[in-house]
Design a protein around this motif. Structure first.
Motif, PDB file in Angstrom:
ATOM      1  N   MET A   1       0.848  -1.187   0.000  1.00  0.00           N
ATOM      2  CA  MET A   1       0.000   0.000   0.000  1.00  0.00           C
ATOM      3  C   MET A   1       0.884   1.237   0.000  1.00  0.00           C
ATOM      4  N   ALA A   2       0.708   2.091  -0.981  1.00  0.00           N
ATOM      5  CA  ALA A   2       1.521   3.302  -1.106  1.00  0.00           C
ATOM      6  C   ALA A   2       1.079   4.359  -0.096  1.00  0.00           C
ATOM      7  N   ARG A   3       2.036   5.160   0.322  1.00  0.00           N
ATOM      8  CA  ARG A   3       1.723   6.217   1.274  1.00  0.00           C
ATOM      9  C   ARG A   3       0.999   7.369   0.590  1.00  0.00           C
ATOM     10  N   PHE A   4       1.334   7.597  -0.682  1.00  0.00           N
ATOM     11  CA  PHE A   4       0.712   8.682  -1.440  1.00  0.00           C
ATOM     12  C   PHE A   4      -0.134   8.120  -2.573  1.00  0.00           C
ATOM     13  N   HIS A   5      -1.064   8.940  -3.048  1.00  0.00           N
ATOM     14  CA  HIS A   5      -1.873   8.631  -4.227  1.00  0.00           C
ATOM     15  C   HIS A   5      -1.830   9.866  -5.109  1.00  0.00           C
ATOM     16  N   GLU A   6      -2.046   9.649  -6.399  1.00  0.00           N
ATOM     17  CA  GLU A   6      -2.096  10.779  -7.331  1.00  0.00           C
ATOM     18  C   GLU A   6      -3.558  11.076  -7.644  1.00  0.00           C
ATOM     19  N   TYR A   7      -3.954  12.310  -7.401  1.00  0.00           N
ATOM     20  CA  TYR A   7      -5.343  12.712  -7.630  1.00  0.00           C
ATOM     21  C   TYR A   7      -5.421  13.794  -8.697  1.00  0.00           C
ATOM     22  N   GLN A   8      -6.491  13.749  -9.482  1.00  0.00           N
ATOM     23  CA  GLN A   8      -6.813  14.840 -10.393  1.00  0.00           C
ATOM     24  C   GLN A   8      -7.963  15.600  -9.756  1.00  0.00           C
ATOM     25  N   VAL A   9      -7.711  16.845  -9.409  1.00  0.00           N
ATOM     26  CA  VAL A   9      -8.734  17.667  -8.755  1.00  0.00           C
ATOM     27  C   VAL A   9      -9.155  18.769  -9.726  1.00  0.00           C
ATOM     28  N   VAL A  10     -10.453  18.893  -9.943  1.00  0.00           N
ATOM     29  CA  VAL A  10     -11.002  19.947 -10.809  1.00  0.00           C
ATOM     30  C   VAL A  10     -11.866  20.846  -9.941  1.00  0.00           C
ATOM     31  N   GLY A  11     -11.582  22.135  -9.981  1.00  0.00           N
ATOM     32  CA  GLY A  11     -12.347  23.093  -9.188  1.00  0.00           C
ATOM     33  C   GLY A  11     -12.562  24.387  -9.955  1.00  0.00           C
ATOM     34  N   ARG A  12     -13.379  25.250  -9.384  1.00  0.00           N
ATOM     35  CA  ARG A  12     -13.659  26.536 -10.030  1.00  0.00           C
ATOM     36  C   ARG A  12     -14.151  27.533  -8.995  1.00  0.00           C
ATOM     37  N   LYS A  13     -14.247  28.769  -9.439  1.00  0.00           N
ATOM     38  CA  LYS A  13     -14.843  29.827  -8.635  1.00  0.00           C
ATOM     39  C   LYS A  13     -16.356  29.617  -8.651  1.00  0.00           C
ATOM     40  N   LEU A  14     -17.051  29.976  -7.589  1.00  0.00           N
ATOM     41  CA  LEU A  14     -18.508  29.828  -7.569  1.00  0.00           C
ATOM     42  C   LEU A  14     -19.149  30.733  -8.625  1.00  0.00           C
ATOM     43  N   SER A  16     -21.416  33.416 -10.398  1.00  0.00           N
ATOM     44  CA  SER A  16     -22.049  34.651  -9.914  1.00  0.00           C
ATOM     45  C   SER A  16     -22.752  35.319 -11.093  1.00  0.00           C
ATOM     46  N   THR A  17     -23.449  36.416 -10.806  1.00  0.00           N
ATOM     47  CA  THR A  17     -24.133  37.148 -11.882  1.00  0.00           C
ATOM     48  C   THR A  17     -23.114  37.778 -12.826  1.00  0.00           C
ATOM     49  N   LYS A  18     -21.976  38.184 -12.271  1.00  0.00           N
ATOM     50  CA  LYS A  18     -20.914  38.796 -13.077  1.00  0.00           C
ATOM     51  C   LYS A  18     -20.222  37.750 -13.966  1.00  0.00           C
ATOM     52  N   GLU A  19     -20.042  36.526 -13.421  1.00  0.00           N
ATOM     53  CA  GLU A  19     -19.378  35.441 -14.150  1.00  0.00           C
ATOM     54  C   GLU A  19     -20.188  34.145 -13.979  1.00  0.00           C
ATOM     55  N   PRO A  20     -21.212  33.927 -14.859  1.00  0.00           N
ATOM     56  CA  PRO A  20     -22.074  32.747 -14.692  1.00  0.00           C
ATOM     57  C   PRO A  20     -21.374  31.427 -15.044  1.00  0.00           C
ATOM     58  N   GLN A  21     -20.392  31.454 -15.944  1.00  0.00           N
ATOM     59  CA  GLN A  21     -19.634  30.254 -16.333  1.00  0.00           C
ATOM     60  C   GLN A  21     -18.148  30.447 -16.001  1.00  0.00           C
ATOM     61  N   PRO A  22     -17.755  30.272 -14.729  1.00  0.00           N
ATOM     62  CA  PRO A  22     -16.343  30.469 -14.383  1.00  0.00           C
ATOM     63  C   PRO A  22     -15.438  29.390 -14.983  1.00  0.00           C
ATOM     64  N   LYS A  23     -14.184  29.758 -15.159  1.00  0.00           N
ATOM     65  CA  LYS A  23     -13.197  28.856 -15.741  1.00  0.00           C
ATOM     66  C   LYS A  23     -12.893  27.703 -14.783  1.00  0.00           C
ATOM     67  N   LEU A  24     -12.748  26.479 -15.345  1.00  0.00           N
ATOM     68  CA  LEU A  24     -12.389  25.306 -14.549  1.00  0.00           C
ATOM     69  C   LEU A  24     -10.861  25.199 -14.450  1.00  0.00           C
ATOM     70  N   TYR A  25     -10.395  24.797 -13.300  1.00  0.00           N
ATOM     71  CA  TYR A  25      -8.957  24.596 -13.078  1.00  0.00           C
ATOM     72  C   TYR A  25      -8.730  23.137 -12.694  1.00  0.00           C
ATOM     73  N   ARG A  26      -7.803  22.492 -13.428  1.00  0.00           N
ATOM     74  CA  ARG A  26      -7.492  21.077 -13.183  1.00  0.00           C
ATOM     75  C   ARG A  26      -6.052  20.975 -12.691  1.00  0.00           C
ATOM     76  N   MET A  27      -5.849  20.128 -11.692  1.00  0.00           N
ATOM     77  CA  MET A  27      -4.526  19.992 -11.117  1.00  0.00           C
ATOM     78  C   MET A  27      -4.292  18.532 -10.725  1.00  0.00           C
ATOM     79  N   ARG A  28      -3.052  18.061 -10.927  1.00  0.00           N
ATOM     80  CA  ARG A  28      -2.664  16.726 -10.457  1.00  0.00           C
ATOM     81  C   ARG A  28      -1.911  16.917  -9.152  1.00  0.00           C
TER      82      ARG A  28
END
Length: 175
Positions: A1-14, A16-28
């Motif tokens: 069992m490895a101590r670490f794992h590699e994850y792909q996390v995708v997140g964005r800004k919530l 809002s009315t100013k930005e209804p479709q915020p940019k997605l950010y992906r990170m390993r």
């Protein structure tokens, strides 16, 4: 069992009315579990973009598995770490079966050689390196096809029927 794992996390800004479709950010991210992976994601995203956890959301988190986990590969790791005297950039090479194993070895190596803790090390990039492109001599010496690890001075065991409890001479360990 490895101590670490590699994850792909995708997140964005919530949204809002100013930005209804915020940019997605992906990170390993390399982390022991999903909670730490999310935390590291927000830590890095706050540094790179004007997005923080309170005003953002995680869209998805997936564990990334190695494509060929049974084959040994060379990995180059670009890191940035904080020492007692300042911040340093580094390139290191490791041999391992997977990216996770190479990163785990990197964390152990940094702790041993530079007393760097997990929180002070930032992994910028992990890439598989071809044998011809290996830079470090300590990895290049392992790439020889005729590499052998001889086992000298081995004690040969006799079969049980011919074995004595006490013998008058020392065992011969030379071939």
């Amino acid at each position: 069992m490895a101590r670490f794992h590699e994850y792909q996390v995708v997140g964005r800004k919530l949204p809002s009315t100013k930005e209804p479709q915020p940019k997605l950010y992906r990170m390993r991210v390399f982390a022991p579990n999903q909670v730490v992976a999310k935390s590291r994601f927000w830590y890095f995203l706050k540094k790179l973009r004007k997005v923080k956890k309170a005003a953002g959301e995680i869209v998805s988190i997936n564990e990334i598995h190695e494509k060929r986990p049974e084959q040994i590969k060379n990995f180059g790791i670009w890191i940035r770490y904080d020492s007692r005297s300042g911040t340093h950039n580094m390139y290191k090479e490791y041999r391992g079966m997977s990216r996770v194993e190479a990163v785990e070895t990197c964390y152990q190596d940094m702790a041993a050689r530079h007393r760097a803790r997990f929180s002070s090390i930032q992994i910028i990039r992990v890439a598989e390196v071809k044998s011809a492109d290996v830079r470090r001599q300590y990895i290049r010496q392992l790439l020889d096809n005729k590499l052998a690890f001889p086992l000298p001075h081995r004690v040969q065991r006799q079969d049980k029927s011919r074995r004595a409890l006490f013998i008058a001479k020392r065992p011969s360990t030379f071939y």
